[in-house]
Design an enzyme around this catalytic site. Structure first.
Site, PDB file in Angstrom:
ATOM      1  N   ASP A  83       0.860  -1.164   0.062  1.00  0.00           N
ATOM      2  CA  ASP A  83       0.012  -0.076  -0.019  1.00  0.00           C
ATOM      3  C   ASP A  83       0.817   1.287   0.100  1.00  0.00           C
ATOM      4  O   ASP A  83       2.136   1.048   0.376  1.00  0.00           O
ATOM      5  CB  ASP A  83      -0.908  -0.196   1.309  1.00  0.00           C
ATOM      6  CG  ASP A  83      -2.152   0.802   1.204  1.00  0.00           C
ATOM      7  OD1 ASP A  83      -3.309   0.271   0.938  1.00  0.00           O
ATOM      8  OD2 ASP A  83      -1.993   2.056   0.996  1.00  0.00           O
ATOM      9  N   ASP A 132     -10.192   1.096  -4.219  1.00  0.00           N
ATOM     10  CA  ASP A 132     -10.918   2.139  -4.472  1.00  0.00           C
ATOM     11  C   ASP A 132     -11.381   1.752  -6.179  1.00  0.00           C
ATOM     12  O   ASP A 132     -10.764   1.308  -6.919  1.00  0.00           O
ATOM     13  CB  ASP A 132     -10.342   3.460  -4.690  1.00  0.00           C
ATOM     14  CG  ASP A 132      -9.494   3.561  -3.295  1.00  0.00           C
ATOM     15  OD1 ASP A 132     -10.236   4.049  -2.497  1.00  0.00           O
ATOM     16  OD2 ASP A 132      -8.363   3.386  -3.252  1.00  0.00           O
ATOM     17  N   THR A 207     -11.784  -7.186   6.344  1.00  0.00           N
ATOM     18  CA  THR A 207     -10.964  -6.080   6.338  1.00  0.00           C
ATOM     19  C   THR A 207     -11.773  -5.095   7.128  1.00  0.00           C
ATOM     20  O   THR A 207     -12.684  -5.262   6.976  1.00  0.00           O
ATOM     21  CB  THR A 207     -10.498  -5.716   4.877  1.00  0.00           C
ATOM     22  OG1 THR A 207     -11.536  -5.015   4.188  1.00  0.00           O
ATOM     23  CG2 THR A 207      -9.720  -6.799   4.165  1.00  0.00           C
ATOM     24  N   TYR A 209     -12.415  -1.914   5.697  1.00  0.00           N
ATOM     25  CA  TYR A 209     -13.339  -1.615   4.683  1.00  0.00           C
ATOM     26  C   TYR A 209     -14.506  -2.500   4.460  1.00  0.00           C
ATOM     27  O   TYR A 209     -15.438  -1.916   4.490  1.00  0.00           O
ATOM     28  CB  TYR A 209     -12.600  -1.111   3.390  1.00  0.00           C
ATOM     29  CG  TYR A 209     -11.998   0.362   3.612  1.00  0.00           C
ATOM     30  CD1 TYR A 209     -12.792   1.342   3.035  1.00  0.00           C
ATOM     31  CD2 TYR A 209     -10.897   0.559   3.772  1.00  0.00           C
ATOM     32  CE1 TYR A 209     -12.514   2.766   3.016  1.00  0.00           C
ATOM     33  CE2 TYR A 209     -10.462   1.947   3.900  1.00  0.00           C
ATOM     34  CZ  TYR A 209     -11.056   2.804   3.786  1.00  0.00           C
ATOM     35  OH  TYR A 209     -10.609   4.186   3.778  1.00  0.00           O
TER      36      TYR A 209
HETATM   37  C1  LIG Z   1     -10.521   1.435   0.168  1.00  0.00           C
HETATM   38  S1  LIG Z   1      -8.998   1.223   0.706  1.00  0.00           S
HETATM   39  C2  LIG Z   1      -8.874  -0.706   1.188  1.00  0.00           C
HETATM   40  C3  LIG Z   1      -7.918  -1.044   2.245  1.00  0.00           C
HETATM   41  C4  LIG Z   1      -8.025  -2.354   2.672  1.00  0.00           C
HETATM   42  N1  LIG Z   1      -7.828  -3.462   1.576  1.00  0.00           N
HETATM   43  C5  LIG Z   1      -9.168  -2.637   3.199  1.00  0.00           C
HETATM   44  O1  LIG Z   1     -10.034  -3.388   2.653  1.00  0.00           O
HETATM   45  O2  LIG Z   1      -9.558  -2.212   4.326  1.00  0.00           O
HETATM   46  C6  LIG Z   1      -8.029   1.344  -0.657  1.00  0.00           C
HETATM   47  C7  LIG Z   1      -6.436   1.239  -0.055  1.00  0.00           C
HETATM   48  O3  LIG Z   1      -5.646   1.254  -1.561  1.00  0.00           O
HETATM   49  C8  LIG Z   1      -4.501   1.953  -1.316  1.00  0.00           C
HETATM   50  N2  LIG Z   1      -4.199   2.470  -3.013  1.00  0.00           N
HETATM   51  C9  LIG Z   1      -5.074   2.835  -3.909  1.00  0.00           C
HETATM   52  N3  LIG Z   1      -4.335   3.027  -5.014  1.00  0.00           N
HETATM   53  C10 LIG Z   1      -3.027   2.525  -4.905  1.00  0.00           C
HETATM   54  C11 LIG Z   1      -1.998   2.518  -5.749  1.00  0.00           C
HETATM   55  N4  LIG Z   1      -1.951   2.901  -6.946  1.00  0.00           N
HETATM   56  N5  LIG Z   1      -0.819   2.139  -5.107  1.00  0.00           N
HETATM   57  C12 LIG Z   1      -0.668   1.738  -3.678  1.00  0.00           C
HETATM   58  N6  LIG Z   1      -1.822   2.020  -2.891  1.00  0.00           N
HETATM   59  C13 LIG Z   1      -2.766   2.340  -3.384  1.00  0.00           C
HETATM   60  C14 LIG Z   1      -4.831   3.317  -0.834  1.00  0.00           C
HETATM   61  O4  LIG Z   1      -3.774   3.890  -0.041  1.00  0.00           O
HETATM   62  C15 LIG Z   1      -5.877   2.439   0.372  1.00  0.00           C
HETATM   63  O5  LIG Z   1      -5.323   2.080   1.446  1.00  0.00           O
END
Ligand SMILES: C[S@@+](CC[C@H](N)C(=O)[O-])C[C@H]1O[C@@H](n2cnc3c(N)ncnc32)[C@H](O)[C@@H]1O
Length: 228
Positions: A83, A132, A207, A209
């Site tokens: 991440d 996302d 998780t 989220y």
């Molecule tokens: C909606 S959160 C989900 C986190 C975790 N998987 C959960 O379900 O609780 C999306 C995560 O993707 C990471 N993220 C999004 N695009 C990314 C990228 N291109 N490279 C690294 N991290 C990314 C964000 O920092 C964030 O922590």
């Protein structure tokens, strides 16, 4: 979390022995807990984990809930959560250290650069958990064709991909991308995994989220596919 606390975690996570951060100016180099450059590409198992166990990644791992849960389920596999947000990775890395879970590491980088840090055939499986959906920005989605190409460069032939999402948009989009890629084959797909007993026990882990989405009544979807 307050800004002060976030900054504290951000600084602290860089000192953890199970966290590596990418160095923007040096292609495949990572910074380790001592602030020294380390090149683990092609060398994660023997160089960091000190074994020859399979490597599995969790992309967009956030607080690393899945990384840590799967590592407990499968002690003979190595898990690396990826991440960009250090203050989130802090949670999973701290839990792994406090619980002496040695088959867990975290990599702080943008997933766009993932193939700088893993060699061809180094990775056995990739989980993507609640990424996302990036409405209106399909190229940023972690299951878009450019991202699948990056995964193809580091996965073993026949490497398995897992996508868990609450987003109907991302679920449909991922189906389309996989269908359009002649080297990808769907092994399993389900648009409401909790509507009946789970077909795979590892899907039971939830998780941060996922719990939020379930709390507002969303259904959870899962695709498992192979990249050749
Ligand atoms: C909606 S959160 C989900 C986190 C975790 N998987 C959960 O379900 O609780 C999306 C995560 O993707 C990471 N993220 C999004 N695009 C990314 C990228 N291109 N490279 C690294 N991290 C990314 C964000 O920092 C964030 O922590």
């Amino acid at each position: 979390m307050s800004r002060k606390n976030k900054l504290k975690r951000f600084a602290e996570v860089a000192t953890f022995p199970n966290v590596f951060e990418s160095v923007p100016t040096k292609e495949s180099f990572l910074t380790n807990q001592e602030g020294l450059s380390e090149d683990l590409r092609g060398n994660w198992s023997s160089g960091h984990f000190k074994n020859n166990h399979p490597i599995l990644l969790e992309l967009a791992c956030g607080k690393g809930d899945y990384t840590v849960a799967l590592a407990k389920d499968f002690p003979d596999k190595n898990f690396i959560g990826v991440d960009i947000k250090g203050s989130r990775i802090w949670r999973g890395a701290k839990t792994a250290l406090e619980s002496s879970i040695h088959n867990v590491a975290f990599l702080r980088t943008r997933i766009e650069f993932i193939d700088r840090f893993f060699a061809p055939n180094e990775v056995d499986e990739i989980w993507i958990t609640f990424p996302d959906p990036f409405e209106g920005k399909p190229n940023r989605r972690l299951t878009s064709a450019p991202f699948l190409d990056r995964y193809r460069r580091i996965l073993k032939p026949g490497g398995i991909m897992h996508l868990k999402t609450d987003s109907p948009l991302l679920y449909e989009f991922s189906h389309e991308v996989i269908r359009d890629d002649s080297a990808c084959t769907i092994q399993y797909t389900n648009d409401d995994i909790y509507s009946k007993p789970l077909d795979f026990p590892e899907l039971a882990h939830k998780t941060y989220y996922e719990l939020k989405h379930l709390g507002i009544g969303r259904t959870i979807k899962y695709i498992r596919f192979v990249i050749n």
